[in-house]
Design an enzyme around this catalytic site. Structure first.
Site, PDB file in Angstrom:
ATOM      1  N   ILE A  89      37.784  43.652  50.321  1.00  0.00           N
ATOM      2  CA  ILE A  89      37.114  42.486  49.746  1.00  0.00           C
ATOM      3  C   ILE A  89      38.150  41.458  49.308  1.00  0.00           C
ATOM      4  O   ILE A  89      39.124  41.791  48.643  1.00  0.00           O
ATOM      5  CB  ILE A  89      36.291  42.900  48.495  1.00  0.00           C
ATOM      6  CG1 ILE A  89      35.335  44.051  48.846  1.00  0.00           C
ATOM      7  CG2 ILE A  89      35.532  41.707  47.941  1.00  0.00           C
ATOM      8  CD1 ILE A  89      34.851  44.805  47.633  1.00  0.00           C
ATOM      9  N   CYS A  90      37.907  40.228  49.708  1.00  0.00           N
ATOM     10  CA  CYS A  90      38.796  39.143  49.290  1.00  0.00           C
ATOM     11  C   CYS A  90      38.171  38.432  48.095  1.00  0.00           C
ATOM     12  O   CYS A  90      37.434  37.471  48.259  1.00  0.00           O
ATOM     13  CB  CYS A  90      39.000  38.173  50.465  1.00  0.00           C
ATOM     14  SG  CYS A  90      40.070  36.789  50.081  1.00  0.00           S
TER      15      CYS A  90
END
Ligand SMILES: [Zn+2]
Ligand SMILES: [Zn+2]
Ligand SMILES: [Zn+2]
Ligand SMILES: [Zn+2]
Ligand SMILES: [Zn+2]
Ligand SMILES: [Zn+2]
Lengths: 150, 486
Positions: A89-90
């Site tokens: 996840i960014c």
């Protein structure tokens, strides 16, 4: 983890079991304190409404001074511009914008709102290259955050 | 030195306090924000938007701090990091009013300072709060944690040095000192650790060359080292018969190996050896007429490479000698002990150590005179410079010989006999060694001392003459340089 912070984590666990926020549910058979699985349900009215996702949290010795490692797991990874198909996840609060005053709950809520505000279902543009090169833990990636608003 | 740095900072902070009437902690953050440029800060403070200034520096305007409500101070509140309840008064925080318990503050600072290695711009632990923790608050919180505190102070000093043009770190490996000057220009400085370096370029002290020239030289050496090595390692043609000659060892005195020729010449300048005299170090004949004629037969590029090598070899020779300085100091230490056993006082033997220091200093200067000479265009003053260089070179070689060789022969097999004579400092009748008879004679020691003293004083004065002459030349603009060194 120092004793005080083990107690904090126990409190967080208890809180999630007793009064979880909407769309957030701790896996029933959680036995280890250092690794949790949390089920998210896409919010009504969003592109992900009713979909189930599984998040894996790992807490290092330095939690909460250091962010937990958080990834999506299992067969259903949300298709989203800031989520890679390998579950990484960014999201800046998971890395350089982490604050010890944040919590498991606040991360879950940020992720739900990130999903809700997405205008389309698609992988990040660099998904293929990232997934090919990615190391096991997203915490080792040096993230250039695309934008903070989504 | 971190102490000196801190007192310098305190002075700057006090100056700002006197002007603005703001807390020292705020003044420090503002100064840091402006790279410790007080004038720029004052200018910005008085012209324009102060609220924006504070916002950009990530601090709360001290004139607009929120009021504390004393009624709620005894109420309990939960620390958002450890989830424990404490009376509000036991919680602490920055002017943004986010409060956390002291334990959590310490854990947070420890994690930032020890694990992440940050010292400046530690922000409030609250999510997305940009307010920067000031040094006073941090130091206060770290009381009782000397290890973290020391690391923090190091970071603060480091940030100060990085943000300040008048302070630079000593480049000696492992040295954590910084040196402060009053004006920015390049000049030789000496660190408390003993290392002498140039404030302009942080190279070791390099009089008489200026920083840009040295930089060009070092770059040239790095660029040319392969070609230069190849040429040095390879052969030359005899200037008379063209037979290929190999250089054996360090001596520049070459004899052509062709039995019909046996021409003796100088490896460096290719001139006939005869006018060089007996000493290798005496070759400063590179620009003499006969040498030039000899070299005319070589291609132009080869000549310029030879010229470079001539200077490079001198430069390199001194650099190599510098590497043995530590050994020489050790050797002289032993000699000083011996001399004391032979009746000299501790004070009386210090001249030896001083002589080695002079030797090292002169070698350092000589080394850089070859850089200066390489780029220097020939004129009348350049001739004088080369004479000065030659004088210093000869004096240094003599002093070096006194210290490295003559001393041994004068004291004979002193190192092996010293243990037997150590019991008595007076001239010993029990010692059968003939060398001991000679060296225990006080007049011999006094004679050695006088010779070393005279020569090292002479070296010092020659060095000063050379440097003064170069300095005068700079000031009067007599030096002309050729960037290509031709
Ligand atoms: Zn706390
Ligand atoms: Zn704050
Ligand atoms: Zn130093
Ligand atoms: Zn310099
Ligand atoms: Zn020959
Ligand atoms: Zn020569």
């Amino acid at each position: 983890m120092a004793g005080r912070f083990t107690r904090r984590l126990q409190k967080e666990l208890l809180d999630l079991q007793r009064s979880p926020p909407t769309g957030v549910k701790l896996e029933d058979n959680t036995t280890r304190l250092d690794q949790w699985r949390i089920h998210l349900t896409g919010a009504d009215g969003s592109l992900y409404a009713g979909e189930h996702f599984v998040l894996r949290f790992r807490f290092g010795n330095n939690y909460p001074m250091e962010a937990p490692e958080v990834v999506f797991e299992g067969p259903n990874i949300p298709m989203h511009g800031h989520i890679y198909s390998n579950g990484h996840i960014c999201l800046n609060v998971l890395y350089n914008e982490w604050s010890p005053a944040l919590s498991v709950q606040s991360i879950c809520l940020s992720l739900l709102s990130m999903l809700s505000s997405s205008p389309e279902k698609s992988w990040p543009p660099d998904n293929d290259t990232y997934v090919r090169r990615a190391i096991a833990s997203p915490k080792q990636t040096s993230w250039a955050f695309h934008d903070d608003t989504v | 030195m971190p102490k000196d740095i801190i007192s310098t900072q305190i002075q700057a902070i006090e100056d700002v306090n006197n002007i603005f009437q703001i807390p020292p902690s705020t003044a420090r953050i503002l100064l840091q924000f402006f790279g410790w440029d007080k004038e720029r800060l004052v200018e910005r403070y008085y012209d324009g938007d102060q609220d924006r200034l504070f916002e950009e520096a990530h601090i709360i305007n001290p004139h607009k701090l929120p009021r504390q409500d004393s009624n709620t101070e005894h109420k309990e509140m939960t620390c958002e990091i450890c989830y424990v309840d404490y009376p509000r008064k036991d919680m602490t925080g920055l002017p943004c009013n986010h409060r956390f318990c002291r334990h959590c503050w310490v854990s947070y600072l420890q994690s930032k300072i020890m694990d992440e290695g940050t010292g400046e711009k530690i922000t409030c632990p609250a999510h997305q709060c940009p307010i920067v923790a000031d040094e006073v608050t941090i130091s206060h919180l770290l009381q009782g944690h000397p290890e973290i505190q020391a690391r923090y102070e190091f970071f603060v000093a480091k940030a100060f040095v990085q943000g300040n043009k008048l302070v630079k770190w000593c480049p000696a490996p492992g040295c954590e000192n910084a040196v402060r000057v009053n004006t920015v220009e390049a000049r030789p400085v000496k660190c408390k650790c003993g290392h002498a370096w140039c404030f302009g370029c942080q190279q070791p002290t390099h009089e008489p060359v200026h920083c840009p020239t040295l930089k060009a030289w070092l770059k040239k050496c790095a660029d040319d080292s392969e070609t230069a090595n190849w040429i040095s390692a390879n052969t030359k043609e005899c200037p008379r018969c063209k037979t290929t000659i190999e250089k054996n060892g360090g001596c520049n005195h070459i004899t052509c190996r062709s039995l019909n020729c046996k021409y003796e010449f100088c490896w460096s300048c290719l001139g006939a050896w005869e006018p060089h005299g007996a000493s290798w170090y005496n070759c400063s004949r590179f620009d003499e007429k006969d040498s030039m004629q000899a070299r005319d037969q070589h291609s132009r590029s080869r000549v310029s490479l030879e010229r470079y090598l001539h200077y490079y070899n001198r430069y390199h020779n001194h650099e190599q000698s510098q590497k043995f300085e530590q050994q020489l100091f050790a050797k002289v230490d032993k000699k000083m002990e011996e001399f004391q056993q032979r009746g000299m006082s501790w004070i009386e033997v210090q001249f030896l150590k001083k002589a080695v220091e002079v030797l090292c200093l002169c070698r350092q200067t000589l080394k850089y005179t070859y850089v200066f000479g390489f780029y220097l265009r020939k004129n009348n003053q350049a001739v004088i410079f080369e004479d000065n260089q030659k004088d210093l070179e000869m004096a240094v070689e003599t002093l070096s010989q006194y210290l490295e060789q003559d001393m041994d022969s004068a004291t004979g097999s002193a190192s092996s006999s010293s243990s037997s004579s150590s019991s008595s400092s007076s001239s010993s009748s029990s010692s059968a060694a003939t060398t001991a008879q000679a060296t225990s004679n006080p007049t011999v020691l006094a004679d050695i001392k006088q010779r070393v003293l005279d020569k090292s004083q002479y070296c010092e004065s020659r060095r000063k003459v050379l440097l003064d002459h170069v300095q005068d030349g700079y000031e009067q603009g007599v030096w002309e340089f050729d960037a290509a060194g031709n």
